[in-house]
Write a protein that holds these residues in place. Sequence first.
Motif, mmCIF file in Angstrom:
data_model
loop_
_atom_site.group_PDB
_atom_site.id
_atom_site.type_symbol
_atom_site.label_atom_id
_atom_site.label_comp_id
_atom_site.label_asym_id
_atom_site.label_seq_id
_atom_site.Cartn_x
_atom_site.Cartn_y
_atom_site.Cartn_z
ATOM 1 N N TYR A 1 0.808 -1.224 0.000
ATOM 2 C CA TYR A 1 0.000 0.000 0.000
ATOM 3 C C TYR A 1 0.834 1.264 0.000
ATOM 4 C CZ TYR A 1 -3.526 -3.460 0.981
ATOM 5 O OH TYR A 1 -4.328 -4.563 0.899
ATOM 6 N N THR A 2 2.148 1.125 0.010
ATOM 7 C CA THR A 2 3.004 2.300 -0.200
ATOM 8 C C THR A 2 3.193 2.580 -1.688
ATOM 9 O OG1 THR A 2 5.076 1.045 -0.212
ATOM 10 C CG2 THR A 2 4.244 1.773 1.938
ATOM 11 N N PRO B 1 2.306 11.714 0.072
ATOM 12 C CA PRO B 1 1.993 11.662 1.506
ATOM 13 C C PRO B 1 0.548 11.300 1.832
ATOM 14 C CG PRO B 1 3.240 13.647 0.962
ATOM 15 C CD PRO B 1 2.848 13.026 -0.332
ATOM 16 N N ASP B 2 -0.418 11.666 0.968
ATOM 17 C CA ASP B 2 -1.817 11.597 1.379
ATOM 18 C C ASP B 2 -2.585 10.378 0.909
ATOM 19 O OD1 ASP B 2 -1.566 13.932 2.759
ATOM 20 O OD2 ASP B 2 -2.347 15.195 1.150
ATOM 21 N N SER B 3 -2.181 9.770 -0.218
ATOM 22 C CA SER B 3 -2.947 8.633 -0.731
ATOM 23 C C SER B 3 -2.153 7.952 -1.827
ATOM 24 C CB SER B 3 -4.297 9.092 -1.294
ATOM 25 O OG SER B 3 -4.124 9.774 -2.521
ATOM 26 N N GLN B 4 -2.679 6.809 -2.291
ATOM 27 C CA GLN B 4 -2.023 6.098 -3.379
ATOM 28 C C GLN B 4 -2.123 6.854 -4.699
ATOM 29 O OE1 GLN B 4 -3.971 2.146 -2.170
ATOM 30 N NE2 GLN B 4 -2.071 1.446 -3.121
ATOM 31 N N ARG B 5 -3.016 7.815 -4.769
ATOM 32 C CA ARG B 5 -3.165 8.605 -5.991
ATOM 33 C C ARG B 5 -2.415 9.940 -5.912
ATOM 34 N NH1 ARG B 5 -9.494 7.493 -7.766
ATOM 35 N NH2 ARG B 5 -9.332 5.205 -7.684
ATOM 36 N N ASP B 6 -1.676 10.107 -4.839
ATOM 37 C CA ASP B 6 -0.903 11.330 -4.643
ATOM 38 C C ASP B 6 0.448 11.173 -5.344
ATOM 39 O OD1 ASP B 6 0.434 13.558 -3.762
ATOM 40 O OD2 ASP B 6 -0.102 13.312 -1.654
ATOM 41 N N ASP B 7 0.723 12.007 -6.354
ATOM 42 C CA ASP B 7 1.959 11.900 -7.130
ATOM 43 C C ASP B 7 3.108 12.704 -6.534
ATOM 44 O OD1 ASP B 7 1.067 10.144 -9.088
ATOM 45 O OD2 ASP B 7 0.152 11.763 -10.255
ATOM 46 N N ASN C 1 -5.638 7.949 24.052
ATOM 47 C CA ASN C 1 -4.869 7.683 22.837
ATOM 48 C C ASN C 1 -4.140 8.937 22.388
ATOM 49 O OD1 ASN C 1 -7.445 5.758 22.609
ATOM 50 N ND2 ASN C 1 -5.718 4.803 21.569
ATOM 51 N N SER C 2 -2.949 8.732 21.879
ATOM 52 C CA SER C 2 -2.247 9.839 21.239
ATOM 53 C C SER C 2 -2.861 10.063 19.861
ATOM 54 C CB SER C 2 -0.768 9.493 21.108
ATOM 55 O OG SER C 2 -0.605 8.375 20.257
ATOM 56 N N PRO C 3 -2.498 11.128 19.164
ATOM 57 C CA PRO C 3 -3.007 11.318 17.794
ATOM 58 C C PRO C 3 -2.701 10.102 16.928
ATOM 59 C CG PRO C 3 -1.897 13.306 18.551
ATOM 60 C CD PRO C 3 -1.639 12.252 19.586
ATOM 61 N N LYS C 4 -3.633 9.755 16.079
ATOM 62 C CA LYS C 4 -3.468 8.588 15.221
ATOM 63 C C LYS C 4 -2.338 8.802 14.223
ATOM 64 C CE LYS C 4 -6.821 5.956 16.745
ATOM 65 N NZ LYS C 4 -6.532 4.667 17.404
ATOM 66 N N SER C 5 -1.515 7.794 14.084
ATOM 67 C CA SER C 5 -0.428 7.883 13.111
ATOM 68 C C SER C 5 -0.957 7.627 11.714
ATOM 69 C CB SER C 5 0.661 6.864 13.438
ATOM 70 O OG SER C 5 0.186 5.555 13.222
ATOM 71 N N GLN D 1 -4.256 4.400 7.881
ATOM 72 C CA GLN D 1 -4.339 4.044 6.463
ATOM 73 C C GLN D 1 -3.456 2.869 6.070
ATOM 74 O OE1 GLN D 1 -6.373 5.336 4.052
ATOM 75 N NE2 GLN D 1 -7.404 6.494 5.650
ATOM 76 N N PHE D 2 -2.745 2.261 7.012
ATOM 77 C CA PHE D 2 -1.947 1.063 6.751
ATOM 78 C C PHE D 2 -0.998 1.219 5.559
ATOM 79 C CE2 PHE D 2 -5.914 -0.676 8.661
ATOM 80 C CZ PHE D 2 -5.367 -0.971 9.899
ATOM 81 N N GLY D 3 -0.398 2.384 5.418
ATOM 82 C CA GLY D 3 0.560 2.601 4.348
ATOM 83 C C GLY D 3 0.047 3.453 3.220
#
Length: 794
Positions: free
Chosen positions: A367-368, A428-434, A636-640, A645-647
């Motif tokens: 997923y990266t 950084p934001d999604s798999q569609r982020d170039d 909980n701390s802020p979500k990583s 998004q698991f990658g």
Amino acid sequence: MADLLGANGTREDFRVVGKPNIPGLTSYALATGVAKFGADFVVPSMAFAKILRSPYAHARVLSIDASAALAITGVLDVVTWDDPIFKEISPNPIGGVAGDYLRNEAHHEGAEVGAVVIAESEGLCDEAISALKIEWEELPFIVDIQKGLDPEFPTIRGPEWDESGTYGPPMTTADGIAWMATHYPEDPRKQGNVGWSNKTEGDLDAGFAQADFTLEYDVNLHDVVSLLPNPQASVAWWTDNMYKTGKTLRIEGAVGRRSAIATMYGLPDDNVIQEGVFQGGKYCDWGLRMVQEITPLLARRVGRPVRCCNTREENFDMCVNERRAHIKLGVTRDGLITAVQDNSLLDHGAPSSSEMTVYDRDWNGYYTLKCENISQLYTVVDSNRGFMHTCGQFVPYSWDMITVGIYLIAEKLGKDPTDIARLNLHGPDSQRDDRAVPSFEAVLENGKEAMNWDWHPAGTKRLPDGRLHGASFRYQMCPRHAFLSYFTKLEYRGGVVHFPTQGPIAGWFGTECFTMIAAEELGLNFDDIVVDYDYRAEHTDEAGGSDGVTGHGWIVKECANILKRKILESAAKEAAPGTTRFGPMEFPKAPTPLTGYTADELDMADGKVFVKSDPSKFVPFSQASSETITADYGGNSPKSAWATQFGRKLDTMNTSWCEVAVDEDTGEVEILKYLVVADVGKVIRRTSLESQIDQVVFFSQGCQLMEEYVLDAETGVKLNGNMLDYRRPTTLDVPSVSKDILELRSGDGAYGASGIAHNLANSHLIITAIHNATGVWVDPPATPDKVLKALGKW
């Protein structure tokens, strides 16, 4: 993502956090041998216990005649699996064994089964076990997972064993049968010894249609043993306590698990006393072993303290189970991956083994990629190879499946694998982020410079001494433990800040990190804060390594700021003009440098409480207030990015680099250089961070060059189940690890930290470098004989 949600997350000036050579609170005790682990406790009138271990890979105890054992002087009792006493224990809520604490069926050699003996010494326990007359029924076993695929092979595990004792309640299929071959209810029902976990996203056919060529390859991971440095053990005894209702249980050797033990034995937490703080190196090994859970039951049975301890051989739990992956990639002529098809055969291990291999379906490096057409079919085979308690130092998360793929694409196209990685990594934001990921660009360029990176095709470079030269590269991100809930309490008492904690439970130094954060926020030095190790404290150092420390550290940071505010309010109140009472008389208060100022006008730094507008007006921190002030904070701390998004979202990135020399005449592989370039967001305790990097490189080298778990195909038993025959690296074998630590503050733990986590550990970075040197693949471990065989010289 910077730490924007909490107090002082974007702090720029650090006096304590990130500084080197901050001492370990327990380092002296560990280095000198003063530290007491479960195996070290000795109490008066202590009896000893040992559990019968199966000599077979799969067998059932039909009957036990204990008369000869009980006739031995000094043998106190033999408790068999069908004794009603075992019904007195509730399941361990954290995990561990499968719920029934002793059964009569063993699913791997060395499994606890059938009986426990209690005697005056461990030697007598051994003698008594040898004297037991046991009627065994040997059962079919699977130690070759290919064999388990045969539908004609007998089923080795009935429905009563298909349950999760590790991560939660059993999953249930549509027809109501509980089983644990997967944790996904939409998956097909297990048939015989085989279960399936299938996940497809995007359009696989369309992805392959977009490709200019396909690439198929295998990545094989062998099982590796965890070999914990301190044998699991506990000693327990029961006492009367005039201040508490009912019996009080004292147990040592199960540190950090007092609440779990209390639940198992139906006790209030206050009725369980556990003062020891050491449990040994158990990174990502959350549960207790049977020897740690069962001693209270046995102590109740014989009315005196009982100690039970595993031997080194009994510590051979799996750290990761065998996996054989066949990968098919669709690739464009530029090197862009358009489709991923992963068909993996996985060893499920003995009942209640960890499901981490199945969790790879969601937590992996695929997923990266920009590629959104991904299919993962996991075929999961029950086996009798061994038990994977939880995850150990290494969980693959499919990272090396894509590491090898990127390398092979580069080889085919004659390109640098770092360029192929950069092309395929999404933004950084999604798999569609170039867009480029800033953290990745930084660690990539730093790594290339530090390695003097000059890529060459496989088998084309020799060193001056004639040996073949190879190099490899991989990237990974940190799956930070932001999904866990943490708690911290701090107390200002007598002018000193106290930090109560149950202590270090699993071999890492989280308490030091938390103390540094608290000191930073309160303007103190590290040793100004008193750490109170107290089994009754609600806080427990259960962060989960460096990546968990950053999330737990965020909670500590918030707690410290709550305490700071309360101290400033109290200091302003005590310094305010007025009177003070002494007996029946009142006197005017003596003015202080803080008199006339509100809490908002005060601050704390350098061990002082001072006036912001005029720092020359101050009082020592120890004299700021005469009150006892407490602060606690939990949640909980802020979500990583990883946890959400698991990658599919990327923040902090890490790279690993390896350079090897291969002697084609001897098959010897030498690691010339091993480099880790990591963007950890923000360093908390440098010593801990660097040590974790050293540790995962130690593991990675061991599993790729040395460690091999050997089972006899005819009997299913271990042929090298000891520290002599199971070869692990020593300090003489381990290469020096170069480290380049970046701090881009792009994580969302404390101060933008992220940590390191599992993914620096790997199964194929060195293996890929060997291929780059030789042009041939060697499945790990790449021992000299296997290297020579791959080269056609054996």
